[in-house]
Each structure stands twice: as structure tokens, then as C-alpha cells.
Design a protein around this motif. Structure first.
Motif, PDB file in Angstrom:
ATOM      1  N   UNK A  79     -48.371  35.519 -88.774  1.00  0.00           N
ATOM      2  CA  UNK A  79     -47.472  36.679 -88.657  1.00  0.00           C
ATOM      3  C   UNK A  79     -46.202  36.303 -87.901  1.00  0.00           C
ATOM      4  N   UNK A  80     -46.373  35.595 -86.809  1.00  0.00           N
ATOM      5  CA  UNK A  80     -45.208  35.208 -85.998  1.00  0.00           C
ATOM      6  C   UNK A  80     -44.268  34.324 -86.819  1.00  0.00           C
ATOM      7  N   UNK A  81     -44.824  33.440 -87.633  1.00  0.00           N
ATOM      8  CA  UNK A  81     -43.992  32.562 -88.462  1.00  0.00           C
ATOM      9  C   UNK A  81     -43.180  33.384 -89.462  1.00  0.00           C
ATOM     10  N   UNK A  82     -43.835  34.364 -90.060  1.00  0.00           N
ATOM     11  CA  UNK A  82     -43.129  35.233 -91.008  1.00  0.00           C
ATOM     12  C   UNK A  82     -42.005  36.002 -90.307  1.00  0.00           C
ATOM     13  N   UNK A  83     -42.314  36.539 -89.135  1.00  0.00           N
ATOM     14  CA  UNK A  83     -41.307  37.298 -88.386  1.00  0.00           C
ATOM     15  C   UNK A  83     -40.116  36.389 -88.048  1.00  0.00           C
ATOM     16  N   UNK A  84     -40.409  35.159 -87.643  1.00  0.00           N
ATOM     17  CA  UNK A  84     -39.313  34.234 -87.310  1.00  0.00           C
ATOM     18  C   UNK A  84     -38.460  33.933 -88.551  1.00  0.00           C
ATOM     19  N   UNK A  99     -58.570  30.078 -75.117  1.00  0.00           N
ATOM     20  CA  UNK A  99     -57.168  29.785 -74.758  1.00  0.00           C
ATOM     21  C   UNK A  99     -56.211  30.145 -75.885  1.00  0.00           C
ATOM     22  N   UNK A 100     -56.569  29.759 -77.102  1.00  0.00           N
ATOM     23  CA  UNK A 100     -55.631  30.007 -78.204  1.00  0.00           C
ATOM     24  C   UNK A 100     -55.599  31.482 -78.590  1.00  0.00           C
ATOM     25  N   UNK A 101     -56.690  32.206 -78.318  1.00  0.00           N
ATOM     26  CA  UNK A 101     -56.655  33.651 -78.587  1.00  0.00           C
ATOM     27  C   UNK A 101     -55.577  34.296 -77.707  1.00  0.00           C
ATOM     28  N   UNK A 102     -55.559  33.909 -76.430  1.00  0.00           N
ATOM     29  CA  UNK A 102     -54.542  34.441 -75.512  1.00  0.00           C
ATOM     30  C   UNK A 102     -53.152  33.948 -75.923  1.00  0.00           C
ATOM     31  N   UNK A 103     -53.047  32.638 -76.135  1.00  0.00           N
ATOM     32  CA  UNK A 103     -51.731  32.045 -76.405  1.00  0.00           C
ATOM     33  C   UNK A 103     -51.104  32.596 -77.689  1.00  0.00           C
ATOM     34  N   UNK A 104     -51.892  32.652 -78.762  1.00  0.00           N
ATOM     35  CA  UNK A 104     -51.332  33.078 -80.059  1.00  0.00           C
ATOM     36  C   UNK A 104     -50.988  34.566 -80.040  1.00  0.00           C
ATOM     37  N   UNK A 105     -51.857  35.389 -79.432  1.00  0.00           N
ATOM     38  CA  UNK A 105     -51.581  36.825 -79.442  1.00  0.00           C
ATOM     39  C   UNK A 105     -50.369  37.145 -78.553  1.00  0.00           C
ATOM     40  N   UNK A 106     -50.239  36.436 -77.440  1.00  0.00           N
ATOM     41  CA  UNK A 106     -49.100  36.705 -76.552  1.00  0.00           C
ATOM     42  C   UNK A 106     -47.812  36.108 -77.124  1.00  0.00           C
ATOM     43  N   UNK A 107     -47.947  34.998 -77.853  1.00  0.00           N
ATOM     44  CA  UNK A 107     -46.782  34.438 -78.560  1.00  0.00           C
ATOM     45  C   UNK A 107     -46.280  35.443 -79.600  1.00  0.00           C
ATOM     46  N   UNK A 108     -47.217  35.994 -80.376  1.00  0.00           N
ATOM     47  CA  UNK A 108     -46.814  36.983 -81.382  1.00  0.00           C
ATOM     48  C   UNK A 108     -46.068  38.140 -80.715  1.00  0.00           C
ATOM     49  N   UNK A 109     -46.574  38.595 -79.580  1.00  0.00           N
ATOM     50  CA  UNK A 109     -45.911  39.690 -78.865  1.00  0.00           C
ATOM     51  C   UNK A 109     -44.477  39.341 -78.474  1.00  0.00           C
ATOM     52  N   UNK A 110     -44.288  38.124 -77.973  1.00  0.00           N
ATOM     53  CA  UNK A 110     -42.925  37.726 -77.568  1.00  0.00           C
ATOM     54  C   UNK A 110     -42.018  37.547 -78.786  1.00  0.00           C
ATOM     55  N   UNK A 111     -42.584  37.025 -79.886  1.00  0.00           N
ATOM     56  CA  UNK A 111     -41.773  36.794 -81.091  1.00  0.00           C
ATOM     57  C   UNK A 111     -41.313  38.130 -81.692  1.00  0.00           C
TER      58      UNK A 111
END
Ligand SMILES: Cc1cc2nc3c(=O)[nH]c(=O)nc-3n(C[C@H](O)[C@H](O)[C@H](O)COP(=O)(O)OP(=O)(O)OC[C@H]3O[C@@H](n4cnc5c(N)ncnc54)[C@H](O)[C@@H]3O)c2cc1C
Length: 159
Positions: free
Chosen positions: A19-24, A88-100
Motif C-alpha cells: 500500500x505504501x508503495x502505491x501511495x508513493x 518488528x516488521x509488523x510495527x515498522x511496516x504499519x508505522x511506515x505506512x502511517x507516515x507515508x
């Protein structure tokens, strides 16, 4: 629990990266199309920084997904390492999506806030990623407990 972990990796972390990649991609396209002060907003360094930060963070989360999947595929002998990597990646990916998506609203400006475009929907939908399949707080607790038990060995394979 192992099955739940693999589902979490695929359905939350990997999906958040997608999702984050698409948004970017949509942000990059819009930044080149939208003109202000006689030029595309992509020419402005502060917009470039938002795009670059999103790309960096998505790339980091993507590699964490692949690393956790690799550990998971190693099987029972590395189950504990895989569980920690997935937390770790659950936190990292979900919080990355939020920032993106937050940067996406900013890059789209007023149109990012209005319902005419899907950007505000991406923003709302991203929020649940930090809650379902274990909140960020629960996963941070899992990681902290593993650190307490194994310390820096958390990052080694043979444990
Ligand atoms: C759209 C949506 C889809 C969902 N899909 C599914 C699904 O498919 N399958 C499924 O099983 N569930 C699903 N859920 C439920 C979801 O997993 C829970 O909402 C989530 O686990 C949080 O639980 P809770 O809502 O009871 O919040 P609570 O557990 O009440 O948490 C409230 C707050 O307290 C914090 N907290 C709670 N316990 C601790 C602790 N020990 N340490 C630190 N902080 C803590 C939380 O992090 C959070 O900030 C879904 C929820 C939604 C909204």
C-alpha cells in the motif's frame, strides 16, 4: 501462534509495504503534475524530502518483510528469531505506512484532505494497521521481552 505470525507477516506487514508503495507512486506522479509558482511542486526541495523519506522507509520495511519471511522459512530451528522479526516488521511496516500516507495528504495539499480523491481514504485506512493483528504496543512488548531474555543475541541466528 506460528501460523498467526505468518499471516501477520503476509496480511499486515507485506500488505502495508504494498500500500505504501502505491501511495508513493501516486505522490510522485502528482508532484510532477501539480504546478505552483510556475513549476511542478516536485521541484521544491521540501517536497522532494517527503518523497525521498517515504522511499527510504518503504525500502527498509520491504527488506524487513523479506528477512522475516526468510527466517520463517528456516523452520522450527529459527522459530523464535522469526517471531521476533515478525513483531518488528509488523510495527515498522504499519508505522511506515502511517507516515507515508500522512506525507501523501501533505503533498496533495487541500485535495489530500477532500473526498474527491482517494488520499484521505488511504489516510483513514492506514490507521488500523497499527491496531489489528496485535497493536504496536503489544509487539513492542514482545520485542522488549525477547531483548530482556536474549539481549543483542536477538539479532543472531543461532539461538
Ligand atoms: C477493522 C478491524 C479489523 C479487525 N480484524 C480482526 C481479525 O481479522 N481478527 C482478529 O482476531 N481481530 C481483528 N480485529 C481486532 C483487533 O485485533 C483488536 O482491535 C486489537 O487487537 C486491539 O484490541 P482491542 O481493540 O481490544 O484494544 P485493547 O486491547 O483494549 O487496547 C487498547 C489500548 O491499550 C493498549 N494495550 C492493551 N494491552 C496492553 C499491554 N499489555 N501493554 C501495553 N499496551 C496495551 C493497546 O496497545 C491499545 O493502545 C480487528 C479490528 C478492527 C478495528
Amino acid at each position: 501462534m506460528d501460523v498467526l505470525g505468518r499471516v501477520r507477516l503476509a496480511q499486515v506487514a507485506a500488505r502495508a509495504v504494498g500500500k505504501a508503495s502505491h501511495v508513493l507512486e501516486r505522490c510522485v506522479a502528482y508532484a510532477h503534475e501539480r504546478k505552483q509558482f510556475g513549476q511542478p511542486i516536485a521541484n521544491f526541495q521540501m517536497v522532494q524530502q517527503m518523497l525521498a523519506d517515504s522511499a527510504i522507509e518503504i525500502n527498509a520495511a520491504r527488506w524487513m518483510v523479506l528477512h522475516a519471511a526468510w527466517l520463517s522459512d528456516l523452520g522450527e530451528s529459527h522459530a523464535a528469531a522469526a517471531r521476533d522479526a515478525i513483531a518488528m516488521v509488523k510495527v515498522q511496516a504499519s508505522e511506515t505506512l502511517g507516515r507515508v500516507v500522512d506525507r501523501a495528504v501533505q503533498i496533495f495539499g487541500g485535495m489530500g484532505y477532500c473526498k474527491d480523491l482517494p488520499v484521505e481514504r488511504w489516510y483513514r485506512d492506514a490507521r488500523i494497521y497499527r491496531i489489528f493483528d496485535g497493536t504496536s504496543e503489544i509487539h513492542r512488548g514482545v520485542i522488549a521481552r525477547s531483548l530482556g531474555k536474549r539481549g543483542a543475541a536477538l539479532f543472531e541466528l543461532n539461538r
